[in-house]
Motif scaffolding. Structure first.
Motif, mmCIF file in Angstrom:
data_model
loop_
_atom_site.group_PDB
_atom_site.id
_atom_site.type_symbol
_atom_site.label_atom_id
_atom_site.label_comp_id
_atom_site.label_asym_id
_atom_site.label_seq_id
_atom_site.Cartn_x
_atom_site.Cartn_y
_atom_site.Cartn_z
ATOM 1 N N GLY A 20 62.331 96.970 57.974
ATOM 2 C CA GLY A 20 62.094 95.558 57.764
ATOM 3 C C GLY A 20 63.278 94.764 58.507
ATOM 4 O O GLY A 20 64.058 95.284 59.558
ATOM 5 N N GLY A 21 63.347 93.507 58.517
ATOM 6 C CA GLY A 21 64.326 92.801 59.137
ATOM 7 C C GLY A 21 65.633 93.145 58.990
ATOM 8 O O GLY A 21 66.430 93.087 59.789
ATOM 9 N N ASN A 22 65.962 93.919 57.799
ATOM 10 C CA ASN A 22 67.367 94.263 57.357
ATOM 11 C C ASN A 22 67.514 95.624 57.539
ATOM 12 O O ASN A 22 68.668 96.479 57.101
ATOM 13 N N GLY A 23 66.658 96.535 57.976
ATOM 14 C CA GLY A 23 66.532 98.066 58.440
ATOM 15 C C GLY A 23 65.720 98.759 57.243
ATOM 16 O O GLY A 23 64.963 97.995 56.476
ATOM 17 N N SER A 35 64.873 100.422 54.046
ATOM 18 C CA SER A 35 64.808 100.216 52.315
ATOM 19 C C SER A 35 65.081 101.593 51.654
ATOM 20 O O SER A 35 64.320 102.412 52.014
ATOM 21 N N LEU A 36 66.132 101.637 51.076
ATOM 22 C CA LEU A 36 66.292 102.758 50.054
ATOM 23 C C LEU A 36 65.529 102.774 49.077
ATOM 24 O O LEU A 36 65.201 104.048 48.185
ATOM 25 N N GLY A 37 64.937 101.694 48.353
ATOM 26 C CA GLY A 37 64.068 101.458 47.267
ATOM 27 C C GLY A 37 65.108 100.971 46.307
ATOM 28 O O GLY A 37 66.053 100.467 46.630
ATOM 29 N N THR A 38 64.456 101.405 44.938
ATOM 30 C CA THR A 38 65.383 100.566 43.837
ATOM 31 C C THR A 38 65.721 101.884 42.677
ATOM 32 O O THR A 38 64.979 102.781 42.820
ATOM 33 N N GLY A 39 66.612 101.518 41.829
ATOM 34 C CA GLY A 39 66.695 102.718 40.692
ATOM 35 C C GLY A 39 67.051 103.835 41.275
ATOM 36 O O GLY A 39 67.803 103.992 42.047
ATOM 37 N N ASP A 40 66.622 105.081 40.561
ATOM 38 C CA ASP A 40 66.813 106.264 40.788
ATOM 39 C C ASP A 40 66.591 106.581 42.173
ATOM 40 O O ASP A 40 67.369 107.395 42.841
ATOM 41 N N ALA A 81 80.254 106.121 57.494
ATOM 42 C CA ALA A 81 79.166 106.799 57.816
ATOM 43 C C ALA A 81 78.358 106.061 59.062
ATOM 44 O O ALA A 81 77.869 107.222 59.998
ATOM 45 N N LYS A 82 78.079 105.037 59.119
ATOM 46 C CA LYS A 82 77.294 104.171 59.978
ATOM 47 C C LYS A 82 77.503 104.497 61.536
ATOM 48 O O LYS A 82 76.820 104.490 62.295
ATOM 49 N N THR A 83 78.814 104.866 61.586
ATOM 50 C CA THR A 83 79.235 105.284 63.075
ATOM 51 C C THR A 83 78.471 106.461 63.683
ATOM 52 O O THR A 83 78.110 106.308 64.855
ATOM 53 N N TYR A 84 77.959 107.268 62.712
ATOM 54 C CA TYR A 84 77.019 108.257 63.233
ATOM 55 C C TYR A 84 75.480 108.066 62.755
ATOM 56 O O TYR A 84 74.901 109.383 63.229
ATOM 57 N N ILE A 85 75.211 106.841 62.316
ATOM 58 C CA ILE A 85 73.839 106.778 61.907
ATOM 59 C C ILE A 85 73.273 105.808 62.839
ATOM 60 O O ILE A 85 73.722 104.361 62.927
ATOM 61 N N LYS A 86 72.520 106.029 63.868
ATOM 62 C CA LYS A 86 71.694 105.079 64.862
ATOM 63 C C LYS A 86 70.699 104.278 63.960
ATOM 64 O O LYS A 86 70.504 103.010 64.385
ATOM 65 N N THR A 87 70.032 104.808 63.050
ATOM 66 C CA THR A 87 69.071 104.159 62.171
ATOM 67 C C THR A 87 69.504 103.144 61.507
ATOM 68 O O THR A 87 70.520 103.240 60.658
ATOM 69 N N LYS A 88 68.824 101.617 61.605
ATOM 70 C CA LYS A 88 69.562 100.726 60.718
ATOM 71 C C LYS A 88 69.115 100.992 59.283
ATOM 72 O O LYS A 88 67.696 100.820 59.066
ATOM 73 N N ILE A 89 70.171 100.665 58.259
ATOM 74 C CA ILE A 89 69.808 100.603 56.934
ATOM 75 C C ILE A 89 69.911 99.426 56.411
ATOM 76 O O ILE A 89 71.079 98.903 56.452
ATOM 77 N N ASP A 90 69.265 99.126 55.321
ATOM 78 C CA ASP A 90 69.351 97.704 54.540
ATOM 79 C C ASP A 90 70.538 97.824 53.675
ATOM 80 O O ASP A 90 70.103 98.791 52.610
ATOM 81 N N LEU A 98 71.441 99.307 48.925
ATOM 82 C CA LEU A 98 72.300 100.319 48.363
ATOM 83 C C LEU A 98 72.585 100.366 46.930
ATOM 84 O O LEU A 98 72.592 99.211 46.302
ATOM 85 N N PRO A 99 72.771 101.478 46.198
ATOM 86 C CA PRO A 99 72.996 101.260 44.949
ATOM 87 C C PRO A 99 74.114 100.567 44.598
ATOM 88 O O PRO A 99 75.134 100.665 45.168
ATOM 89 N N LYS A 100 74.030 99.675 43.597
ATOM 90 C CA LYS A 100 75.287 98.998 43.180
ATOM 91 C C LYS A 100 74.937 98.554 41.870
ATOM 92 O O LYS A 100 73.988 98.398 41.212
#
Length: 239
Positions: A54-57, A59-64, A224-233, A237-239
């Motif tokens: 998506g626009g922000n990379g 998505s990991l999803g929600t919850g567990d 970790a993002k230094t080594y991850i080329k794929t953009k992640i939203d 992230l769990p919070k």
């Protein structure tokens, strides 16, 4: 420049030859019934955008599902790193060191494939990693990166446990995460002692109470993002 789009395609045929994906939970000490439970739980939380970019990379999803995808992303990174270490051993590597790195690689691949199987259709796609800052021909560079990854992985699991739900399936996930983080800690101790004998439990990772330190997911990602080329939203992230 070491940029891999799908790390699983870079692995040699010798990697875990007798371990099939449907048996990963059994391999980790759980019955095959938990595969069904984990898959059902994941499908109940399926993210609306199906984890597409998506626009922000990504998505990991929600919850567990978000917690498992977060761990899955880290395990993809570690598996890709150790696969490269074994494919291109550094100058002067001993047979013993290479054998141990093969073991660690196999563990990380097992962890990665466990999360992929548990998440099923909710799993994020294979990440594109960027190891261009690592000199795989030099022992110091490889060991320093391995130390950083293992210490990061232990602190990541320690920090993420609180975000797993208290449901029956969530407790299963928590128990499995405990098994995985204990293996990551064994890796960290070995790597640390390869660099400096006796440093396996230094105060920079163990606090005054004898407890391993924990990091919040956003702090882990920022390292970790230094080594991850794929953009992640990062908003997912769990919070």
């Amino acid at each position: 420049m070491h940029i891999l789009k799908n790390p699983s395609q870079e692995e040699g045929k010798e990697v875990m030859p007798n371990l099939q994906r449907r048996n990963f939970l059994k391999y980790l000490g759980m019955g095959s019934a938990l595969v069904t439970a984990a898959t059902m739980a994941a499908s109940c939380h399926k993210d609306d955008d199906n984890n597409n970019m998506g626009g922000n990379g990504v998505s990991l999803g929600t919850g567990d599902v978000a917690v498992l995808n977060y761990a899955y992303a880290l395990e993809q990174l570690e598996a890709a790193f150790y696969t490269q270490v074994v494919l291109t051993p550094y100058a002067g590597i001993s047979d013993t060191e290479l054998d141990f790195f093969k073991d660690i690689r196999n563990h990380e691949i097992g962890h990665r494939e466990f999360f992929k199987a548990a998440l099923a259709a909710n799993a994020i796609a294979g990440l594109e990693v960027n190891f261009s800052s690592i000199d795989f021909t030099k022992r110091d560079s490889v060991l320093a990166t391995a130390k950083a990854f293992e210490d990061l992985g232990v602190s990541a699991y320690n920090g993420a446990g609180q975000y797993i739900s208290s449901s029956a399936t969530g407790l299963v996930y928590l128990g499995l995460a405990g098994k995985i983080v204990s293996v990551e800690a064994r890796h960290a101790a070995y790597i640390r002692d390869l660099i400096t004998p006796g440093s396996f439990a230094d105060s920079d990772v163990i606090d005054a109470n004898g407890l391993d330190k924990a990091r919040a997911p956003i702090d882990v990602y920022n390292i970790a993002k230094t080594y991850i080329k794929t953009k992640i939203d990062t908003n997912t992230l769990p919070k």
